[in-house]
Design a protein around this motif. Structure first.
Motif, short mmCIF file in Angstrom:
data_model
loop_
_atom_site.label_atom_id
_atom_site.label_comp_id
_atom_site.label_asym_id
_atom_site.label_seq_id
_atom_site.Cartn_x
_atom_site.Cartn_y
_atom_site.Cartn_z
N ALA A 46 -5.01 -14.09 -2.17
CA ALA A 46 -5.46 -14.53 -1.09
C ALA A 46 -4.92 -13.98 0.22
N ARG A 47 -5.92 -14.18 1.22
CA ARG A 47 -5.39 -13.40 2.53
C ARG A 47 -3.81 -13.83 2.51
N GLY A 48 -3.17 -12.78 3.15
CA GLY A 48 -1.74 -12.57 3.84
C GLY A 48 -0.93 -12.50 2.54
N VAL A 49 -1.35 -12.13 1.19
CA VAL A 49 -0.46 -12.33 0.07
C VAL A 49 0.16 -11.02 -0.03
N GLY A 50 -0.33 -10.13 0.64
CA GLY A 50 0.38 -8.65 0.36
C GLY A 50 -0.40 -7.63 -0.18
N LYS A 51 -1.44 -7.64 -0.38
CA LYS A 51 -2.49 -6.61 -0.88
C LYS A 51 -2.51 -5.23 0.10
N THR A 52 -2.71 -5.34 1.20
CA THR A 52 -2.49 -3.97 1.77
C THR A 52 -1.02 -3.54 1.85
N VAL A 53 -0.11 -4.23 1.92
CA VAL A 53 1.13 -3.56 2.01
C VAL A 53 1.48 -3.14 0.46
N MET A 54 0.86 -3.68 -0.49
CA MET A 54 1.06 -3.19 -1.82
C MET A 54 0.41 -1.84 -1.91
N LEU A 55 -0.59 -1.56 -1.17
CA LEU A 55 -1.22 -0.36 -1.53
C LEU A 55 -0.46 0.68 -0.62
N ASN A 56 0.14 0.24 0.41
CA ASN A 56 0.92 1.22 1.07
C ASN A 56 1.97 1.64 0.40
N ALA A 57 2.50 0.57 -0.33
CA ALA A 57 3.69 0.99 -1.13
C ALA A 57 3.35 1.90 -2.26
N LEU A 58 2.36 1.64 -3.12
CA LEU A 58 1.97 2.57 -4.13
C LEU A 58 1.66 3.92 -3.56
N GLY A 59 1.03 3.86 -2.41
CA GLY A 59 0.98 5.42 -1.62
C GLY A 59 2.34 5.93 -1.60
N ASP A 60 3.26 5.52 -0.97
CA ASP A 60 4.61 5.88 -0.87
C ASP A 60 4.96 6.44 -2.17
N ILE A 61 5.06 5.48 -2.99
CA ILE A 61 5.40 6.16 -4.29
C ILE A 61 4.83 7.62 -4.80
N ALA A 62 3.53 7.44 -4.69
CA ALA A 62 2.80 9.00 -5.12
C ALA A 62 3.40 9.98 -4.14
N ARG A 63 3.24 9.69 -2.91
CA ARG A 63 3.65 10.68 -1.83
C ARG A 63 4.88 11.37 -1.98
N LYS A 64 6.07 10.50 -2.29
CA LYS A 64 7.25 10.86 -2.63
C LYS A 64 7.21 11.81 -3.75
N GLN A 65 6.26 11.73 -5.04
CA GLN A 65 6.22 12.63 -6.12
C GLN A 65 5.72 13.81 -5.57
N GLY A 66 4.83 14.04 -4.25
CA GLY A 66 4.29 15.19 -3.75
C GLY A 66 2.91 14.97 -4.10
N TRP A 67 2.50 13.77 -4.47
CA TRP A 67 0.76 13.69 -4.65
C TRP A 67 0.09 13.82 -3.23
N LEU A 68 -0.93 14.16 -3.40
CA LEU A 68 -1.77 13.92 -2.23
C LEU A 68 -2.54 12.53 -2.12
N VAL A 69 -2.08 11.58 -0.97
CA VAL A 69 -2.57 10.20 -1.12
C VAL A 69 -3.54 10.06 0.13
N ILE A 70 -4.78 9.50 -0.06
CA ILE A 70 -5.86 9.13 0.79
C ILE A 70 -5.92 7.67 0.77
N ASP A 71 -5.90 7.12 1.90
CA ASP A 71 -6.18 5.70 2.33
C ASP A 71 -7.22 5.43 2.86
N GLU A 72 -8.19 4.68 2.49
CA GLU A 72 -9.44 4.27 3.34
C GLU A 72 -9.60 2.96 2.87
N THR A 73 -10.63 2.29 3.78
CA THR A 73 -10.98 0.98 3.94
C THR A 73 -12.64 1.01 3.66
N ALA A 74 -12.85 0.06 2.77
CA ALA A 74 -14.30 0.21 2.17
C ALA A 74 -15.39 -0.30 3.22
N GLU A 75 -15.38 0.26 4.18
CA GLU A 75 -16.38 0.14 5.55
C GLU A 75 -17.22 1.22 5.44
#
Ligand SMILES: Nc1ncnc2c1ncn2[C@@H]1O[C@H](COP(=O)(O)OP(=O)(O)OP(=O)(O)O)[C@@H](O)[C@H]1O
Ligand SMILES: [Mg+2]
Length: 387
Positions: A46-75
């Motif tokens: 649902a709205r406000g359940v934390g989907k975007t924040v979860m994507l950010n957290a997953l991105g941080d994990i990958a970044r920490k491992q040295g991965w290239l992370v690209i975040d986009e919005t489906a507009e």
């Protein structure tokens, strides 16, 4: 003291409550190597359940491992923006070229003819090829160091299906070629469902699904205790219990209750002693409920069809779970007809089946919100008139 709570869409909270397991699973999938199931994933709720924040957290994990992370919005145009981000020079690519118009004079005729070469649009499928090419180029270099690329795509919705198809098809090829990539997308349940049920994108159905929901109240309480203490204030056990309970474990409400309570504690007679009193907590909770109505309930209810809204209003007449057959009667409809709307509301994470033949609100305080708005009273009078 600045307010540590973050009741803003997409803002990482001071403590990310109750998502440890999801993050560990993803971390494992990255370590596990090419083809690990958790590398293709979607996040709904649902709205406000934390989907975007979860994507950010997953991105941080990958970044920490040295991965290239690209975040986009489906507009619209996101494929182009992804290609731009993947290119070394970082320059955005043009999506269309408008050709110059020229004019020519034909001797012997009285008029000047004008010539318009129009514009050339690149189609999403051509863009998909570009995307694959730039991904491959970047991966050639990253993979030498055992690194990869994570793409996160937020706010997935049916309106951008053409571009999502192009992107997902390219991702599928890259997975088949055993490239070191991960792809995570997020959206509201019904939106994501439209995308994964798309006939072209059958492979997305095999993606791992994270349906985010409420978090445990004990964890919420602990997060309040930690955040308040780390930021130089104090709250009694009693206040902590009250704050946690008022959130119903709904992530946005954790931040709203925290934020408005913190503010309330800085106003009034005891503002200086760093203690968060029960009076401040009650004021904060009341304010948080109002804000939740503006941010979530209002937009969610507005978006529904008239019949779904009536279904909710009929439910709000009860103080607890509602019987689906009673709801149908209140709506003056047959059970089968009413169930269409029940199913729709369940899919949207607005209500849930609390026991056989019964439904209840899933979004906290939605009942109160509906009762505070006019139409509820209208329906109440109508029902009374029918008796
Ligand atoms: N696990 C969590 N613990 C504490 N707070 C959280 C958690 N997840 C999200 N929040 C907070 O909840 C709010 C909403 O989060 P977010 O914007 O990620 O939700 P969303 O699911 O993407 O909503 P929308 O559907 O509107 O895009 C933010 O203020 C964020 O800080
Ligand atoms: Mg979001």
């Amino acid at each position: 003291m600045s307010n540590p709570f973050k009741p803003t869409a997409g803002m990482t909270p001071p403590v990310l409550v109750g998502r440890k397991e999801d993050l560990e699973d993803f971390s494992y999938a990255l370590d596990d190597g090419v083809g690990a199931p958790g590398r293709l994933m979607y996040v709904t709720g649902a709205r406000g359940v934390g989907k975007t924040v979860m994507l950010n957290a997953l991105g941080d994990i990958a970044r920490k491992q040295g991965w290239l992370v690209i975040d986009e919005t489906a507009e619209s145009g996101f494929l182009n923006r992804l290609i731009g981000a993947l290119q070394d020079d970082g320059k955005p690519r043009v999506g269309a070229i408008t050709m110059p118009s020229g004019s020519l004079t034909i001797p012997g005729t009285p008029v000047d003819a004008s010539l318009n070469l129009g514009s050339i649009q690149f189609s999403p499928s051509e863009r998909a090829l570009d995307f694959r090419r730039v991904m491959s180029q970047r991966l050639d270099r990253l993979e030498k160091h055992h690194l990869g690329i994570l793409i996160t795509l937020d706010e997935v919705q049916a309106s951008s299906i053409k571009e999502i198809r192009a992107l997902a098809t390219a991702v599928q090829h890259l997975i088949r070629e055993q490239r070191n990539i991960a792809f995570v997308f997020a959206g509201l349940p019904s939106m994501v469902e439209d995308v994964i049920n798309d006939n072209v994108l059958t492979f997305l159905r095999r993606a791992e699904r994270r349906h985010l929901g409420d978090v445990a109240l004990d964890d919420v309480r602990q997060a309040f205790a930690t955040t308040i203490a780390l930021n130089g204030k104090h709250a009694s056990e009693n206040v902590l219990d009250r704050l946690a309970q008022a959130t119903n474990g709904y992530p946005l409400m954790i931040q709203l209750v925290g934020y408005w309570t913190w503010r309330a504690s800085e106003a009034g007679p005891q503002a200086d002693d760093n203690d968060i009193t029960i009076t401040a907590a009650e004021r904060g909770i009341a304010q948080a409920k109002i804000k939740l109505g503006d941010m979530v309930h209002g937009p969610a209810v507005d978006k529904l069809s008239a019949m779904s809204r009536d279904y909710l209003l009929a439910m709000a007449q009860d103080d607890g779970p509602s019987s689906t057959s009673v709801i149908a009667k209140r709506l003056e409809r047959g059970l089968i007809y009413a169930n269409v709307y029940r199913t729709q509301l369940i899919k949207e994470d607005i209500i849930y089946q609390s026991s056989y033949g019964y439904v209840d609100f899933k979004l906290p305080y939605l009942r109160d919100y509906l009762r505070e708005h006019g139409a509820y009273h209208q329906m109440r009078r109508t029902i009374a008139g029918l008796r």
